[in-house]
Design a protein around this motif. Structure first.
Motif, PDB file in Angstrom:
ATOM      1  N   HIS A 441      88.598  10.240  10.185  1.00 50.94           N
ATOM      2  CA  HIS A 441      87.731  11.275   9.695  1.00 50.94           C
ATOM      3  C   HIS A 441      86.981  11.834  10.954  1.00 50.94           C
ATOM      4  N   LEU A 442      87.194  13.294  11.192  1.00 52.81           N
ATOM      5  CA  LEU A 442      86.892  13.888  12.435  1.00 52.81           C
ATOM      6  C   LEU A 442      85.692  14.646  12.096  1.00 52.81           C
ATOM      7  N   PHE A 443      84.459  14.645  12.747  1.00 56.12           N
ATOM      8  CA  PHE A 443      83.458  15.605  12.510  1.00 56.12           C
ATOM      9  C   PHE A 443      83.317  16.370  13.771  1.00 56.12           C
ATOM     10  N   SER A 444      82.704  17.677  13.377  1.00 55.48           N
ATOM     11  CA  SER A 444      82.360  18.621  14.389  1.00 55.48           C
ATOM     12  C   SER A 444      80.932  18.977  14.580  1.00 55.48           C
ATOM     13  N   ALA A 445      80.164  18.532  15.565  1.00 57.23           N
ATOM     14  CA  ALA A 445      78.658  18.725  15.480  1.00 57.23           C
ATOM     15  C   ALA A 445      78.516  20.008  16.332  1.00 57.23           C
ATOM     16  N   ARG A 446      77.892  20.928  16.026  1.00 53.43           N
ATOM     17  CA  ARG A 446      77.428  22.329  16.465  1.00 53.43           C
ATOM     18  C   ARG A 446      76.060  22.040  16.917  1.00 53.43           C
ATOM     19  N   LEU A 447      75.893  22.011  18.325  1.00 52.86           N
ATOM     20  CA  LEU A 447      74.760  21.852  19.051  1.00 52.86           C
ATOM     21  C   LEU A 447      74.270  23.098  20.031  1.00 52.86           C
ATOM     22  N   ASP A 448      73.333  23.868  19.245  1.00 52.91           N
ATOM     23  CA  ASP A 448      72.811  24.915  19.952  1.00 52.91           C
ATOM     24  C   ASP A 448      71.879  24.471  20.916  1.00 52.91           C
ATOM     25  N   MET A 449      72.283  24.290  22.175  1.00 49.25           N
ATOM     26  CA  MET A 449      71.425  23.700  23.180  1.00 49.25           C
ATOM     27  C   MET A 449      70.160  24.830  23.609  1.00 49.25           C
ATOM     28  N   ALA A 450      69.323  23.997  24.113  1.00 49.18           N
ATOM     29  CA  ALA A 450      67.866  24.579  24.518  1.00 49.18           C
ATOM     30  C   ALA A 450      67.261  23.865  25.518  1.00 49.18           C
ATOM     31  N   VAL A 451      68.005  23.201  26.584  1.00 47.69           N
ATOM     32  CA  VAL A 451      67.504  22.388  27.373  1.00 47.69           C
ATOM     33  C   VAL A 451      66.374  23.030  28.679  1.00 47.69           C
ATOM     34  N   ASP A 452      65.175  22.938  28.159  1.00 47.12           N
ATOM     35  CA  ASP A 452      64.003  23.584  28.693  1.00 47.12           C
ATOM     36  C   ASP A 452      64.161  25.328  28.732  1.00 47.12           C
TER      37      ASP A 452
END
Length: 649
Positions: A441-452
């Motif tokens: 079971h392989l998942f892909s997280a899409r993380l549109d980062m905005a660190v500060d």
């Protein structure tokens, strides 16, 4: 406990990211119908908010005019033609339309209506009926499980809308068909021609006969009487507040959305640091998942399911129940989606919001100054659960008081069974004669980062030994080795638990009081990536799953790691295409894609219903704060921190 509808009412959204309302879905159907695009054989495959560009969302202030748009995929069942439309709800017009070339672009996802018709097609196939008679099985007692076909070089399938069908025997209405796989045979079905086009009858295998209901005799377990009730109460109510789709809890603030392809989405996640709202993630979702199977037999080699891109798993979201799915002071949200005729439908109690105790947050007893302090942790939980075929999946986003963000995927349900062919194969025997094939079971997280902010850099950090030498004469030294990932090609990485590998997402324009770039660290679990051979079809179609990390510059059109149209796509869509230009990702507005998941060698204990198994990842602040951000947590929110011995006298 309250139940609210996540979508707004009417055609006037209060925020650009608010999901489509029932009225807006009706308006979308009206626009397409008036344009002559909706006939008797046309079905709505996908309808969802077409999210505006990030810059528009970030510049929005309450009261601003919002153009509301929807993306719609249509399928003409009579011809198999798929079309892709952007509809302006605000202007009452079609903003764009495109025909889909199914031979090169793939097919639109599979309809429930198409699945429902399969058994009728099988009963009309002379070859299929003969295959059942060869096994002395009544075809009327066969439950068909139609599954996505994939792409395996069959020239006669190019451009055709195909599914492959496995069969299970069901003796009576309460019999669990999964317990009785009719293995060694399957059917290929053309969904447009509405007929079986091929039957693969490889081998006759015994059909397992033991019943599989969780409470079936003779193996039914007695219900325990020794577990006392656990009550979770918050007499003063929860600590979070809800305003439409905006949630505030402790220092956290974010919005949530829901999409029938991605399910629950989080938006504009920020942390209040001494009165300053500091962004962490602009948008977070699970953007794809694939379940590849390891059985190479002639009737099962093609089993690779993209539960989001091929099936739109969000439409199978469960209605959650207090006391079973969620405990405590619960806030439920309904979700409004479109059915296959383009009409709105409400998924009741689709999303659950609550907070829960999470043990000790920090603690110290000191012999020098007499300090003896303990603080308890708690977390905010927002989640949803779905059932897709045999498996059930829960997706839980956790926010912690110390600034940590966590995603946990829970897998349960019924393993997809086969006939057991003996040791040395590609399945575990979980009941007499019943096999459970190896799979992932392989998942892909899409993380549109905005660190500060939107200027971020990604570095790989490994724990490395320092050789014995002048600077390390005793050989005890080790250090963190940091490598900045400058381009898309450099940022295709695999986790390595032997090196405690993490990926730091930092903002080079912002520093903490110690002069360090503020950042968050992605902590992977480090389980295997895709185990299929590099030359396999699934490695081309699920290329995202061959790496744990990808990084791309923000592009609103790049939403899905396996591409827009996954069903019967030949491969190399999505992330391989996104990174082909090898763009610069250093100090850019970036999206981090993280592959995580489970490699499942089933156990007898996974039958007949599998206990929950877990996969996920964490994002932990690293230099984002000047010091521990949870120092202000009170000593306790109850009247005592430890039990009074008199309570147990």
């Amino acid at each position: 406990m309250t139940t609210t509808e996540a979508a707004h009412t009417g055609l006037h959204a209060d925020h650009p990211l608010t999901p489509l309302s029932a009225d807006e879905i009706r308006a979308v159907k009206t626009v397409l119908t008036d344009a002559g695009l909706v006939g008797d054989s046309v079905r709505f495959v996908y309808v969802a908010l077409d999210e505006p560009h990030k810059s528009m969302v970030q510049g929005f202030t309450p009261g601003d005019l919002i153009e509301r748009r929807a993306r719609v995929l249509l399928l003409d069942r009579a011809t198999g033609a798929g079309t892709d439309h952007i509809v302006s709800v605000t202007n009452g017009e079609i903003a764009s339309s495109a025909s889909i070339d199914s031979a090169t672009q793939g097919q639109v996802p599979i309809l429930d209506e198409e699945f429902a018709d399969i058994e009728e097609y099988l009963l009309g196939s002379v070859e299929w009926v003969a295959a059942m008679e060869r096994r002395a099985i009544d075809p009327a007692k066969v439950r068909a499980v139609p599954l996505s076909a994939g792409v395996f070089g069959h020239d006669d399938e190019v451009g055709r809308r195909i599914v492959r069908v496995l069969a299970f025997h069901q003796d009576d209405a309460v019999d669990l068909p999964w317990a009785h796989p009719i293995d060694g045979v399957n059917a290929y079905v053309d969904l447009v021609a509405r007929q079986v086009v091929q039957v693969i009858d490889d081998v006759v295998l015994p059909v397992p006969v033991e019943r599989g209901e969780w409470n079936a005799a003779p193996h039914a377990a007695p219900i325990r009487a020794d577990l006392k009730p656990i009550e979770i109460t918050q007499p003063e109510g929860p600590s979070f507040t809800v305003d439409g789709t905006e949630i505030t809890w402790a220092n956290w603030n974010f919005r949530f959305g829901f999409d029938v392809r991605e399910g629950l989405t989080l938006h504009q996640l920020s942390f209040d640091d001494n009165g300053v709202r500091r962004p962490v993630i602009y948008r977070a979702s699970i953007a794809e998942m694939v379940v590849p199977y390891a059985d190479p037999s002639p009737v099962r080699y093609w089993q690779n399911y993209f539960d989001q891109g091929e099936y739109l798993f969000g439409r199978y979201t469960n209605s959650l129940e207090l006391g079973c799915d969620c405990l405590g002071e619960i806030h439920y949200f309904d979700v409004t989606a479109a059915d296959e005729h383009g009409d709105p439908k409400v998924l009741r109690n689709a999303i659950c919001l609550h907070e829960e105790d999470y043990g000790v947050l920090w603690k110290h007893t000191d012999t020098f100054n007499g300090m003896s302090e303990t603080r308890r942790s708690r977390r905010l939980v927002i989640s949803f659960f779905l059932t897709i075929g045999n498996y059930d999946y829960g997706f839980y986003w956790y926010l912690y008081l110390d600034g940590t963000v966590e995603l946990e995927a829970k897998a349960t349900g019924v393993v997809f069974p086969s006939a057991y062919r003996g040791p040395g194969g590609f399945a575990t025997e979980v009941a007499p004669g019943l096999g459970a094939p190896f799979h992932q079971h392989l998942f892909s997280a899409r993380l549109d980062m905005a660190v500060d902010g939107d200027v971020n850099t990604v570095s790989e950090v490994d724990a490395v030994r320092v050789p014995v030498g002048p600077d390390n004469p005793w050989g005890n030294a080790f250090r963190a080795q940091k490598t900045t990932l400058l381009t898309e090609s450099q940022a295709q990485r695999v986790a390595d638990n032997r090196k405690a590998r993490t990926w730091h997402i930092t903002n080079p324009t912002k520093q903490n009081r110690l002069g360090q770039d503020v950042g968050y660290a992605l902590h992977p679990e480090g389980q295997p990536v895709l185990l299929a051979d590099d030359a396999s079809s699934i490695a081309a179609r699920a290329a995202f799953a061959t790496k744990n990390l990808w990084v791309t510059p923000y592009d609103p059109a790049q939403r899905y790691p396996a591409g827009d149209l996954v069903n019967q796509h030949p491969g190399q869509a999505g992330l391989p295409a996104f990174v082909a230009g090898n763009r610069n990702i250093d100090a850019q507005d970036i999206v981090v894609w993280h592959t995580f998941g489970l490699t499942h060698f089933p156990r007898p204990e996974d039958w007949p219903v599998m206990p929950v198994d877990y996969a996920g990842f964490k994002l932990k602040p690293v230099g984002f704060f000047d010091r521990n951000p949870a120092l202000g947590v009170p000593t306790g929110t109850t009247t005592h921190c430890c039990a009074d011995p008199a309570d147990h006298a």
